[in-house]
Design a protein around this motif. Structure first.
Motif, short mmCIF file in Angstrom:
data_model
loop_
_atom_site.label_atom_id
_atom_site.label_comp_id
_atom_site.label_asym_id
_atom_site.label_seq_id
_atom_site.Cartn_x
_atom_site.Cartn_y
_atom_site.Cartn_z
N ASN A 762 -1.30 -2.21 16.49
CA ASN A 762 -0.87 -0.83 16.27
C ASN A 762 -1.34 -0.30 14.93
OD1 ASN A 762 0.56 -0.49 18.71
ND2 ASN A 762 2.27 -1.66 17.89
N GLU A 763 -1.67 0.99 14.90
CA GLU A 763 -1.96 1.71 13.67
C GLU A 763 -0.71 2.50 13.31
OE1 GLU A 763 -4.59 1.89 11.69
OE2 GLU A 763 -5.88 0.52 12.82
N TYR A 764 -0.10 2.18 12.17
CA TYR A 764 1.14 2.85 11.77
C TYR A 764 0.83 3.99 10.80
CZ TYR A 764 3.91 -0.76 14.02
OH TYR A 764 4.48 -1.59 14.94
N CYS A 765 1.69 4.99 10.81
CA CYS A 765 1.54 6.12 9.90
C CYS A 765 1.69 5.67 8.46
CB CYS A 765 2.59 7.21 10.22
SG CYS A 765 4.29 6.63 10.02
N ALA A 766 1.09 6.43 7.56
CA ALA A 766 1.16 6.11 6.14
C ALA A 766 2.46 6.65 5.55
CB ALA A 766 -0.03 6.69 5.39
N ALA A 767 2.97 5.95 4.55
CA ALA A 767 4.16 6.40 3.81
C ALA A 767 4.08 5.81 2.43
CB ALA A 767 5.44 5.98 4.51
N ASN A 768 4.43 6.59 1.43
CA ASN A 768 4.40 6.06 0.06
C ASN A 768 5.14 6.99 -0.89
OD1 ASN A 768 1.76 7.76 0.38
ND2 ASN A 768 2.13 7.66 -1.83
N GLY A 769 5.57 6.40 -2.01
CA GLY A 769 6.11 7.18 -3.11
C GLY A 769 4.98 7.56 -4.05
N ALA A 770 5.03 8.80 -4.57
CA ALA A 770 3.97 9.24 -5.48
C ALA A 770 4.16 8.67 -6.88
CB ALA A 770 3.94 10.77 -5.52
N ALA A 771 5.40 8.42 -7.28
CA ALA A 771 5.68 7.90 -8.63
C ALA A 771 6.70 6.77 -8.50
CB ALA A 771 6.22 9.00 -9.53
N SER A 772 6.26 5.55 -8.78
CA SER A 772 7.16 4.39 -8.67
C SER A 772 7.40 3.70 -10.01
CB SER A 772 6.59 3.38 -7.67
OG SER A 772 5.30 2.96 -8.09
N GLN A 773 6.86 4.28 -11.08
CA GLN A 773 6.94 3.60 -12.37
C GLN A 773 8.35 3.58 -12.95
OE1 GLN A 773 5.37 6.43 -11.73
NE2 GLN A 773 5.16 7.79 -13.50
N TYR A 774 9.23 4.44 -12.43
CA TYR A 774 10.59 4.50 -12.95
C TYR A 774 11.53 3.56 -12.18
CZ TYR A 774 8.54 8.69 -14.91
OH TYR A 774 7.70 9.57 -15.57
N GLN A 775 11.37 3.50 -10.85
CA GLN A 775 12.15 2.63 -9.99
C GLN A 775 11.27 2.16 -8.85
OE1 GLN A 775 16.55 2.76 -10.24
NE2 GLN A 775 15.06 1.71 -11.50
N TRP A 776 11.39 0.90 -8.50
CA TRP A 776 10.58 0.36 -7.42
C TRP A 776 11.38 -0.70 -6.67
CZ3 TRP A 776 9.27 -0.25 -12.61
CH2 TRP A 776 9.52 -1.53 -13.15
N ILE A 777 10.91 -1.09 -5.50
CA ILE A 777 11.52 -2.17 -4.73
C ILE A 777 11.14 -3.49 -5.38
CG2 ILE A 777 11.64 -3.30 -2.47
CD1 ILE A 777 10.72 -0.59 -1.25
N ASP A 778 12.14 -4.31 -5.74
CA ASP A 778 11.79 -5.58 -6.38
C ASP A 778 12.28 -6.80 -5.60
OD1 ASP A 778 14.48 -5.72 -6.96
OD2 ASP A 778 14.24 -5.87 -9.13
N LEU A 779 12.91 -6.59 -4.42
CA LEU A 779 13.26 -7.73 -3.58
C LEU A 779 13.47 -7.26 -2.14
CD1 LEU A 779 14.12 -10.74 -3.17
CD2 LEU A 779 16.48 -9.98 -3.55
N VAL A 780 12.86 -7.97 -1.20
CA VAL A 780 13.17 -7.84 0.22
C VAL A 780 13.32 -9.26 0.76
CG1 VAL A 780 12.38 -7.11 2.50
CG2 VAL A 780 11.99 -5.64 0.51
N GLU A 781 14.45 -9.55 1.40
CA GLU A 781 14.69 -10.89 1.91
C GLU A 781 15.35 -10.78 3.29
OE1 GLU A 781 17.23 -14.80 0.55
OE2 GLU A 781 15.87 -13.83 -0.87
N LEU A 782 14.73 -11.42 4.27
CA LEU A 782 15.24 -11.43 5.64
C LEU A 782 14.96 -12.79 6.23
CD1 LEU A 782 16.42 -10.08 8.19
CD2 LEU A 782 14.12 -9.16 8.65
N ASN A 783 16.01 -13.58 6.41
CA ASN A 783 15.87 -14.95 6.89
C ASN A 783 14.84 -15.70 6.05
OD1 ASN A 783 17.89 -14.61 8.83
ND2 ASN A 783 16.45 -13.63 10.24
N GLU A 784 13.76 -16.25 6.67
CA GLU A 784 12.83 -17.06 5.89
C GLU A 784 11.90 -16.24 5.01
OE1 GLU A 784 10.74 -16.62 9.92
OE2 GLU A 784 12.75 -16.53 9.08
N LEU A 785 11.86 -14.92 5.21
CA LEU A 785 11.03 -14.04 4.36
C LEU A 785 11.79 -13.74 3.08
CD1 LEU A 785 9.11 -10.87 5.48
CD2 LEU A 785 10.48 -10.84 3.42
#
Length: 1004
Positions: A762-785
């Protein structure tokens, strides 16, 4: 590089004399190229005329130097070494050293020596002194040198510990050429200037935070670790905590007495040490704290005060090499002192920030202690690999005689700063995600205003982990030689990265428990390490013995012990080895050993074949002695220009290991179960299964089943692979194989388990934040990931990371943001359950908002009709409002991952960090309550507790009986010293709420 071939062309004869002079002057104004000798090699030096060293004849003080130089615009930087009366200067432009005194307003009578800096190829600076350090050849005397160099008024003196000779030279300009002339005279073993070179330090209160000792997946510094990424210290402590008689030398910036370095009687375990620069006692200078923290990692007491060391009973011998401007000879003195004072382990969390330089004085001092320390058994020397993010290991960690130690995080990845390369030996946990807890100097003298620090790290913190483990090993097994101990530590390390030794992790992560078990005989010592360090030019391309043959690609070491070579006792077999070359062919030598007596050692009488020098296939025969039976190891080695040894790490070439099975002459062929099972090519419900070929097998039988189900058999297969169909996405399968030989069938192999899944297109649509230097995602954890990350610029594609989820199951996903709590962000998490490449409203699985930067979690139910197999997970974090799954928004970040949807019967592990539920409204969060120390012997404390008023506590034993309670508890330490050993629960009551905190009572 040993192959470098340069063809020099003569200078055209018609060049004029004037042109020659002009060219010469230009060259001298830019740089002069020279060399010095070390390790029997010329090491190139380039003279820089933008930096000079001044040694003063009259005493100067720091204040007057600074006042004189601070306002001088010609100076880029300077360092005054008061103890050595040496001034190092870097200028903005090239200078003439003869004019430096006037330029800086010094009298000529004040200056004893002045010289330009010398640089190595990598830019590392060496500063000349007026001394040469050397070792005389046996039978040569000082008078021989004096007669050989009558033009020099040589002044000789013995170095410290009678380990070398010092020559003082009248004119510093003569030092480098004279040192080279002496080395080239043949009267000395080695000789080079006694340079000054800058060294680099390769930079708990609560034991539960010491992930390097015991990583349970706990959150430290907001980073969740990965279970068991540690050195297995608690397991090792069931065998030993070190011997009081064993000495570990910490060669650093000094170690002093500390409340956490006491023995059971309250006596300090820090010995009287040595400071080479001043002949001091090894204690820290005013600004030294680095060695103190290293000593804590090695040897902090298990006294319920502060942190725990790996070997809490051993003694620390402090050697301070950062007291002044130590020269190379003075650094060598540190190792000589450690050897003379019977140090078993020498821990070095420092180095020179160069991978090019070497110094014989240091090399020989280290080699001497490795060979002759501990009354001839040898001492083990560890060195930090360096923190310069480089694909090379810094000197001296790159020496073969030492263990070069790199760093990994509590997440199990190489710390990005940690140097790596072919001379890296082993790794140990350090920072890079979470900081290391260890001791500090008492009070305000160290890194923090207290007796402990939580922010130590670098390869500086990794190196003492290995040193502490080595101390445990030599405490429990003092008769081990340094070579044996090193072999055990490397062979028992937890392999990381690609299989076998690699440039990222060396032999793997140090394992204290496995090393002790190996030495105790619960596991074998294992065969010694042998390998080439480079296969850029040549490697073993083919090996054949009897009816067996194997072709392979270039690797410094190949473990083919899954391959069985069956040989009859008393018979003779043809043997051949074929080298491969990337280009030009080179002369190589070959040897083969078979461990006939099966004692896991290759003795001289077990060398069965050798040939050399050759650059094409070599052949011969091997005779197997009569009466042998069982299985053993065969080793093949190929080395450039010389015969390899059975236990040698050499520069160019390769080593391969195989398994040999002996059978009685004239009997049938024994049949072995195949190894190296694999499953791949998942497409259209098909999969390919393969296994290692067994030379004596005529056919194979394969059986396969759903995980835990009934076997389905496929028999009498001629090839070592089979293609099967009707697999289901997201399901676990198992298969095993047996060999059918002339005299019967083998047992079935070890079961190989795999999960059938295919990647979506599948080709998924694009998504992004334009400015992440102030706050960003620093952890994602789901089972073994589990993925801690930083600012990824608004979007990160982590689809190479995969989590497994189950139909009909409630799953928990853990998230956090960085770096602060000042802003409210909304979270929206989607999973494309129907795998159509679109994130639909029904596929929004978690949403909520929070200002917290602590770990949050959200729960979601996986639909029972979700399509099985791999699909996309999208995590969106947007400032103050929900984010659409597609498109760009101003502040925040987006991360994509993969998930595999499995059937409800599939089991998978779920790590559940302590976290706060993410709700659809703004939430607050307080840190988790933590009992420490835990396990506990005497007094129990509660970390992160905030009491507004008196509360009530109870302690319940394992049977649920109340064994202690207090109605008006206000937060003081809780005495548990009278409780029997065992498991307990502490109940903390606050109004109508109750928290249960488990702990273990020990008898320590």
């Amino acid at each position: 590089m040993h192959r470098l071939q340069v063809q020099w062309e003569s200078i055209p004869p018609k060049i004029t004399v004037l042109t020659s002079i002009l060219l010469l002057n230009v060259f001298l104004l830019s740089a002069q190229s020279d060399y010095y000798w070390s390790n029997e090699q010329k090491i190139t030096l380039v003279e820089s005329r933008k930096a000079v060293s001044i040694e003063f004849a009259e005493k100067q003080n720091s204040a007057s130097i600074q006042s004189k130089l601070n306002s001088n615009k010609a100076i880029q930087s300077f360092e005054f070494q008061a103890a050595a009366q040496r001034l190092l200067l870097h200028f903005e432009e090239k200078v003439e050293k003869e004019k430096v005194a006037n330029l800086l307003d010094f009298k000529e009578s004040e200056i004893k020596h002045i010289s330009y800096v010398q640089e190595l190829k990598d830019g590392f600076e060496l500063w000349l002194t007026a001394k040469i350090v050397l070792e005389m050849k046996r039978g040569s005397r000082w008078t021989d040198l004096a007669r050989a160099f009558p033009d020099q008024n040589l002044k000789f003196s013995k170095g410290e510990f009678d380990a070398y000779t010092i020559i003082e030279v009248a004119q510093i300009k003569d030092v480098l050429p004279l040192a080279n002339r002496i080395k080239e005279s043949g009267l000395v073993e080695w000789c080079h200037p006694d340079f000054y070179a800058k060294k680099t330090k390769h930079n708990d209160p609560f034991y539960p935070d010491q992930f390097q000792l015991n990583n349970t997946g706990q959150v430290v510094d907001r980073i969740r670790g990965v279970n068991d990424i540690d050195c297995n210290a608690p397991e090792a402590w069931t065998i030993t905590k070190g011997e009081e008689s064993l000495i570990v030398a910490v060669i650093d910036d000094g170690v002093e007495d500390h409340e956490d370095l006491l023995d059971a009687t309250g006596t300090s375990r820090v010995l009287e040490g040595y400071t080479p620069f001043t002949n001091g006692n090894g204690r820290p200078n005013r600004d030294g704290a680095h060695g103190q923290s290293c000593a804590g990692i090695i040897a902090a007491s298990h006294n319920e005060v502060g942190v725990r060391g790996i070997a809490p009973a051993v003694q620390i011998l402090p050697i301070n090499i950062f007291a002044g401007a130590e020269t190379i000879a003075q650094i060598a003195n540190a190792f000589n002192f450690a050897r003379i004072n019977n140090a078993a382990v020498l821990s070095n969390s420092w180095g020179y920030s160069t991978c090019e330089g070497r110094f014989d004085a240091i090399d020989r001092a280290i080699a001497n202690v490795v060979s002759n320390g501990r009354n001839g058994k040898g001492s083990l020397v560890t060195f930090a690999a360096g923190n310069s993010y480089a694909n090379c290991v810094e000197y001296p960690a790159n020496l073969e005689s030492v263990m070069g130690v790199g760093a990994v995080t509590n997440r199990g990845l190489r710390s990005d700063y940690s140097n790596y390369g072919r001379t890296l030996d082993i790794v140990a946990p350090s920072n890079g995600a979470s900081g290391v807890r260890t001791i500090d100097r008492m009070g305000q003298a160290g890194y923090a205003n207290g007796n402990y620090t939580g922010n130590f790290g670098g390869t500086s913190a990794a190196c003492p982990v290995v040193s502490g483990v080595a101390a445990l090993l030599l405490s429990a097994f003092p008769d081990l030689t340094a070579t044996q101990a090193t072999t055990i530590l490397l062979n028992t390390a937890n392999d990381m990265g690609v299989a076998g030794k690699d440039n990222e992790y060396g032999f793997g992560r140090v394992d204290a428990y496995a090393a002790l078990l190996a030495a105790a005989g619960n596991e074998s010592f294992g065969y010694c390490n042998a390998q080439g360090q480079s296969v850029e030019d040549e490697w073993i391309g083919g090996f054949a013995l009897g009816d067996y043959s194997n072709s392979s690609n270039a690797r410094t070491y190949s473990d083919f012990t899954d391959e069985i070579i069956t040989l009859e006792a008393g018979n003779t077999y043809p043997i051949s080895i074929t080298p491969n070359y990337s280009g030009q062919a080179y002369p190589d030598a070959f040897r083969v050993w078979i461990d006939f007596d099966q004692n896991e050692s290759f003795e001289a009488n077990e060398l069965v074949f050798e040939a050399g020098l050759a650059n094409a296939t070599v052949t011969g025969t091997v005779t197997i002695p009569a009466g042998l039976s069982g299985e053993t190891r065969l080793r093949v080695a190929m080395k450039y220009e010389a015969f390899p040894e059975a236990c040698e790490v050499f520069e160019y070439g390769e080593v391969e290991d195989y398994t040999v099975r002996f059978q009685a002459g004239g009997s049938g062929i024994n049949c072995d179960a195949p190894g190296n099972l694999n499953a791949f090519n998942f497409e259209n419900n098909n999969a390919t299964l393969t296994w290692a070929n067994i030379a004596s097998a005529q056919t194979y039988d394969v059986r396969i089943r759903l995980n835990g189900g009934d076997w389905i058999a496929f028999e009498d297969l001629v090839e070592n692979e089979i293609i099967l169909t009707n697999f289901e996405l997201g399901i676990l399968y198992e298969f095993a194989v047996r060999s059918n030989c002339a005299d019967g069938s083998s047992t079935y192999s070890t079961i190989y388990t795999f999960e059938y899944n295919t990647a979506t297109e599948n080709e998924y649509c694009a998504a992004n934040g334009a400015a992440s230097q102030y706050q960003w995602i620093d952890l994602v954890e789901l089972n073994e990931l589990s993925n801690p990350s930083g600012d990824e610029g608004g979007y990160a594609d982590f689809t190479d990371l995969t989590a497994s989820i189950q139909r009909g199951k409630t799953e928990q996903i853990y998230i956090s943001k960085g770096p602060n709590t000042n802003y409210l962000f909304d979270w929206n998490i989607y999973i494309d359950y129907n795998q159509n490449g679109i994130f639909e409203a029904a596929e929004l699985v978690v949403k909520g908002a929070s200002e917290s930067n602590e770990v949050l979690y959200g729960e979601f139910d996986v639909p029972s009709n979700a399509l099985l197999g791999k699909t996309r997970l999208r995590v969106l974090m947007k400032y103050e409002e929900d984010a659409s799954p597609c498109g760009e928004f101003e502040y925040g970040e987006v991360e994509d991952y993969s998930v595999i949807v499995q059937s409800a019967s599939t089991n998978h592990q779920s790590n559940k960090p302590s976290a706060t539920a993410l709700s659809a409204s703004r939430i607050g969060q307080t840190p988790d309550l933590v009992l420490f120390p835990n396990p506990v012997a005497d007094y129990l404390h509660i970390k992160n507790l905030v009491l507004g008023e008196a509360t009530a506590i109870q302690i319940l034993n394992n049977n649920g009986q109340v064994v202690f309670e207090q109605a008006d508890w206000v937060g003081e330490a809780i005495s548990v010293e009278n409780l029997p050993t065992g498991n307990y629960n502490l109940l903390l009551y606050a109004g109508e709420e109750k928290q249960v905190l488990p702990f273990v009572k020990t008898g320590e």
